[in-house]
Design a protein around this motif. Structure first.
Motif, PDB file in Angstrom:
ATOM      1  N   SER A  78       0.843  -1.196   0.000  1.00 46.28           N
ATOM      2  CA  SER A  78       0.000   0.000   0.000  1.00 46.28           C
ATOM      3  C   SER A  78       0.877   1.244   0.000  1.00 46.28           C
ATOM      4  N   GLU A  79       0.279   2.340  -0.479  1.00 50.92           N
ATOM      5  CA  GLU A  79       1.025   3.591  -0.561  1.00 50.92           C
ATOM      6  C   GLU A  79       1.352   4.113   0.849  1.00 50.92           C
ATOM      7  N   ASN A  80       0.473   3.819   1.786  1.00 51.10           N
ATOM      8  CA  ASN A  80       0.686   4.250   3.177  1.00 51.10           C
ATOM      9  C   ASN A  80       1.950   3.636   3.749  1.00 51.10           C
ATOM     10  N   LEU A  81       2.084   2.335   3.476  1.00 49.69           N
ATOM     11  CA  LEU A  81       3.266   1.625   3.975  1.00 49.69           C
ATOM     12  C   LEU A  81       4.524   2.145   3.295  1.00 49.69           C
ATOM     13  N   LYS A  82       4.410   2.390   2.004  1.00 54.09           N
ATOM     14  CA  LYS A  82       5.579   2.896   1.278  1.00 54.09           C
ATOM     15  C   LYS A  82       5.967   4.281   1.827  1.00 54.09           C
ATOM     16  N   GLY A  83       4.948   5.090   2.162  1.00 55.05           N
ATOM     17  CA  GLY A  83       5.244   6.415   2.711  1.00 55.05           C
ATOM     18  C   GLY A  83       5.925   6.328   4.061  1.00 55.05           C
ATOM     19  N   MET A  84       5.464   5.383   4.864  1.00 48.80           N
ATOM     20  CA  MET A  84       6.107   5.216   6.189  1.00 48.80           C
ATOM     21  C   MET A  84       7.546   4.762   6.012  1.00 48.80           C
ATOM     22  N   LEU A  85       7.780   3.913   5.077  1.00 44.28           N
ATOM     23  CA  LEU A  85       9.154   3.443   4.859  1.00 44.28           C
ATOM     24  C   LEU A  85      10.042   4.564   4.368  1.00 44.28           C
ATOM     25  N   GLN A  86       9.488   5.375   3.460  1.00 45.76           N
ATOM     26  CA  GLN A  86      10.306   6.476   2.938  1.00 45.76           C
ATOM     27  C   GLN A  86      10.613   7.489   4.059  1.00 45.76           C
ATOM     28  N   ALA A  87       9.616   7.654   4.951  1.00 47.12           N
ATOM     29  CA  ALA A  87       9.854   8.591   6.067  1.00 47.12           C
ATOM     30  C   ALA A  87      10.748   7.991   7.136  1.00 47.12           C
ATOM     31  N   GLY A  88      10.872   6.673   7.109  1.00 43.61           N
ATOM     32  CA  GLY A  88      11.739   5.996   8.090  1.00 43.61           C
ATOM     33  C   GLY A  88      11.109   5.950   9.467  1.00 43.61           C
TER      34      GLY A  88
END
Lengths: 447, 344
Positions: A280-290
């Motif tokens: 999901s895009e949410n998970l990808k965003g959390m990963l990018q934000a670290g």
């Protein structure tokens, strides 16, 4: 003309037909021989060099028949004129000129004469096949022999077929992995390049190295898949631990960054393998934000969605697990270890082990491997590097280990050189030879 | 097939002519024993109105044959014994100055050539000049002396003889002279049986007395009938190819001709063969000439017309042998059987 004996036109007609047949047999054999030899040569060439022409070679049998057409045309052009036929008839009848005269004058006064009747009783010439005509038979035999030659398959064609077969197998694997989204586009491109390299190599020369290269590539794929599966498992375990920690939290408490670091690392590794492309895009965003959520509710939501995704991804590996089996890889499930009662083997035919079983194994006549499969190796199962955490000590020995005194190589060589040859001198040399040997080999101090 | 209808000789006329000729032949065979072929050739040449050169050793019946022929045909016969001192005027005749009623004039006294049948005995003993006196007579059947041309009686035949072995004091006939003879008939010796027959039936070698069997008119009719004997185009083609092949430069010439013949036959040879073939066909009771007739007359008609090379003498080839090789090499029909057919 009314009084002309009816036998004369009939005889002349028969003679004209016979002359036509003789003329055809004189002309056609040369054409037929040339066509047969030509067709035989074409067949030989095609048998040796043009395998694709094999289905069309049967038409060459029609060539001698087709040559009859120009031969007939020539026969028509060279056909005996009526005057020629009359001259031949007269000559065959003794050359008395009666038929020629009757043909030129058709005088009815002589039509019923004895001269004319005698002239019409000449024997027709008979057909006799001579060497030029008989030469058709060896030419025919030549074509038949050429026809019976086996079709030569060029080594290059066989290599190409084998190379295509190897490459198609590997490409099928790549396609399946792509469908399951288990490889990245970069990995796919790299695999395509390697497959093409293997195919080109196999096309030049077919040897076991071609299959070995293919198997190595499969090993590489499987290894990569295993790594990815390990990464998925790690992420699942990390997620499970994090979820457990989140459940243990009291109200108002939150997880520390240290507790979410493992999951973050696991997901980063998963991201590098490309397995998070479908997340999901949410998970990808959390990963990018670290940053992972530390709130228990948010964590539960994350655990639910991520757990579902990882479970799906892991299921894809389960689907791809059949690939290795399909490639002829070793499948431990086919050989259940629980049934083995002895490390030396169970004694059953073909079951392996030291004693390799009894010798009465069933013979498999007619079920031998095909030539193409003969060189396919059966690779051993890949070695899987286990985690050091799975290792456990077997026994702990008390005290320091005992070490034997070290003897250097130089010292050992010196000891050997000191005694070298002495044993042979003392034991093997016969007394009657000692003088001679001593003369040539004894040191100065021994003389 | 030709649709044009041309008339041949009437079968009855042919049969009647054959019977008349057969009477002559049979009578000649009573006189000359064992020479059937020679008799046939001489009679054939007679029917073709051609001159004959008989060559043979002395005593073989050459002169007797001609004498018998003259008796059977009721023709006027003259004989000239050719000698080296014989002059042309001795043959043709000459003008002699005569006084008649006080006027002197040259009067022509006809020579022995003014006859129907001239026996030129040992013709090669006369000088070439005398032999040449016969040239015009044999070809043109007329004689020219002092600017006056006189026709010879019809028919006119020259039957000449010559001895092949006595060469001293002889003058070989020039080619032009030889070419005017229709046939050169070679008379061979007789075998033992014929000699025995001669001894038992002839006293002093005297021949039986003969009565004429043909009148001059009948002979003239025969000549007219011979001219009507049909010569098929195919046979004429054979004759022409045969004569053309006598020339060493001809592509059809056989090896023997190329090796031994210096000059081939003139067109007169082809005419001679055609005429002789007609005579022979009538002699056999046929209204037409056949290939077989041509083959029979070819040797006596061509052999003496060939001018042989010196190599022929060295190799023992004569004209007849060359003609034999020619007959073997030249097929009767121009377009023969295909190579895949053969005669039974």
């Amino acid at each position: 003309m009314d009084k002309v004996p009816s036998t004369i036109p009939a005889v002349l007609k028969r003679l004209r037909r016979r002359l036509a047949v003789g003329l055809f047999l004189e002309i056609w054999p040369a054409w037929a021989i040339a066509s047969l030899i030509g067709a035989g040569t074409i067949v030989v060439v095609c048998r040796m060099f043009v395998a694709t022409a094999a289905p069309y070679l049967a038409w060459l049998w029609l060539l001698p028949v087709l040559t009859a057409i120009p031969a007939l045309v020539i026969c028509v052009q060279r056909a005996y004129a009526p005057t020629d036929v009359a001259a031949v008839a007269d000559w065959l009848g003794g050359g008395r000129g009666a038929l020629l005269t009757w043909f030129e004058t058709t005088d009815p006064a002589w039509s019923d004469s004895q001269l004319i009747r005698q002239a019409a009783t000449f024997p027709l010439p008979r057909i006799r096949l001579r060497l030029p005509q008989m030469a058709v038979i060896p030419a025919l035999v030549f074509l038949a022999v050429a026809w019976l030659l086996p079709q030569r398959v060029r080594a290059l064609d066989a290599s190409a077929a084998l190379a295509d077969e190897i490459a198609s197998d590997l490409k099928a694997v790549v396609v399946e992995l792509k469908q399951e989204a288990l490889i990245t586009p970069e990995e796919e491109e790299k695999l395509e390049e390697q497959i093409e390299r293997i195919r080109a190599s196999a096309q030049e020369r077919v040897d076991p190295s071609s299959w070995e290269a293919a198997d190595a590539l499969r090993e590489q794929v499987v290894t990569g898949l295993t790594e990815k599966q390990e990464a998925v498992k790690w992420a699942q375990e990390s997620l499970a631990r994090l979820a457990a920690a989140a459940e243990a939290l009291g109200s108002g408490e939150s997880l520390s960054n240290a507790q979410t670091a493992e999951l973050t690392k696991a997901l980063e590794k998963l991201s590098k393998t490309g397995l998070l492309a479908g997340a999901s895009e949410n998970l990808k965003g959390m990963l990018q934000a670290g940053k992972m959520p530390t709130d228990p509710k948010a964590l539960r939501d994350l655990a639910a969605s991520l757990g579902k995704y990882l479970a799906e991804t892991n299921g894809k590996f389960a689907n791809a697990a059949g690939l290795g089996k399909e490639f002829g890889r070793f499948d431990p499930s086919e050989f259940p270890t629980g049934s083995v009662s002895s490390p030396d083997g169970d004694g059953f035919p073909g079951s392996g082990g030291v004693n390799r079983g009894r010798g009465d194994a069933d013979l498999t006549w007619g079920k031998e491997t095909t030539p193409f499969d003969r060189f396919k190796s059966k690779p051993l199962p890949p070695g899987v590097a286990r985690s050091p955490e799975d290792w456990s000590p077997i026994v702990s020995l008390p005290g320091a280990p005992q070490v034997s005194p070290v003897v250097s190589a130089q010292a050992a060589a010196r000891d050997y050189a000191a005694a070298a040859g002495q044993a042979a001198w003392r034991r093997s040399l016969a007394p009657r030879h000692q003088t001679a040997v001593k003369k040539y080999f004894a040191k100065d101090k021994d003389k | 097939m030709s649709t044009e209808t041309r008339s041949l000789l009437d079968p009855a006329l042919v049969a009647d002519s054959q019977a008349k000729i057969a009477r002559v032949v049979n009578e000649l065979r009573r006189v000359i024993l064992g020479k059937e072929q020679v008799i046939d050739e001489v009679v054939t040449a007679l029917l073709a109105r051609g001159h004959v050169l008989l060559e043979g050793l002395p005593g073989l019946g050459k002169t007797e044959l001609i004498k018998a022929l003259s008796r059977l045909l009721s023709l006027d016969v003259r004989r000239i014994q050719f000698t080296p001192d014989l002059l042309p005027t001795d043959v043709t005749g000459s003008h002699i100055l005569q006084e008649n009623e006080g006027k002197k004039a040259f009067v022509f006294h006809a020579g022995p050539i003014f006859t129907n049948l001239l026996l030129a005995d040992e013709i090669n003993r006369a000088s070439p000049k005398t032999q040449a006196a016969l040239l015009e007579a044999m070809q043109e059947r007329r004689v020219t002396t002092f600017g006056e041309t006189r026709p010879l009686p019809s028919p006119f035949f020259v039957l000449a003889t010559q001895n092949p072995i006595e060469l001293e004091g002889t003058y070989p006939l020039p080619e032009a002279q030889l070419d005017r003879f229709l046939f050169k008939v070679e008379i061979a010796g007789v075998d033992r049986a014929v000699l025995e027959e001669i001894l038992t039936t002839r006293v002093h070698g005297n021949v039986p007395l003969l009565d004429p069997v043909l009148t001059a008119n009948e002979l003239a009719d025969l000549f007219a009938i011979v001219d009507q004997v049909h010569l098929p185009r195919g046979v004429a083609n054979y004759i022409s190819r045969l004569v053309a092949a006598t020339h060493p430069g001809s592509p059809d010439a056989p090896e023997a001709v190329k090796a031994f013949v210096k000059y081939g036959s003139s067109p007169r040879a082809a005419i001679a063969i055609g005429d002789a073939s007609r005579g022979l066909a009538l002699l056999q009771g046929k209204p037409n000439v056949g290939f077989d007739d041509v083959r029979r007359v070819a040797a006596p008609a061509i052999a003496h017309r060939l001018v042989l090379d010196y190599a022929a003498r060295l190799e023992g080839w004569d004209g007849r042998r060359v003609v034999g090789a020619l007959l073997e090499a030249i097929p009767e029909i121009e377009r023969g059987l295909p190579r895949t057919l053969e005669t039974r």
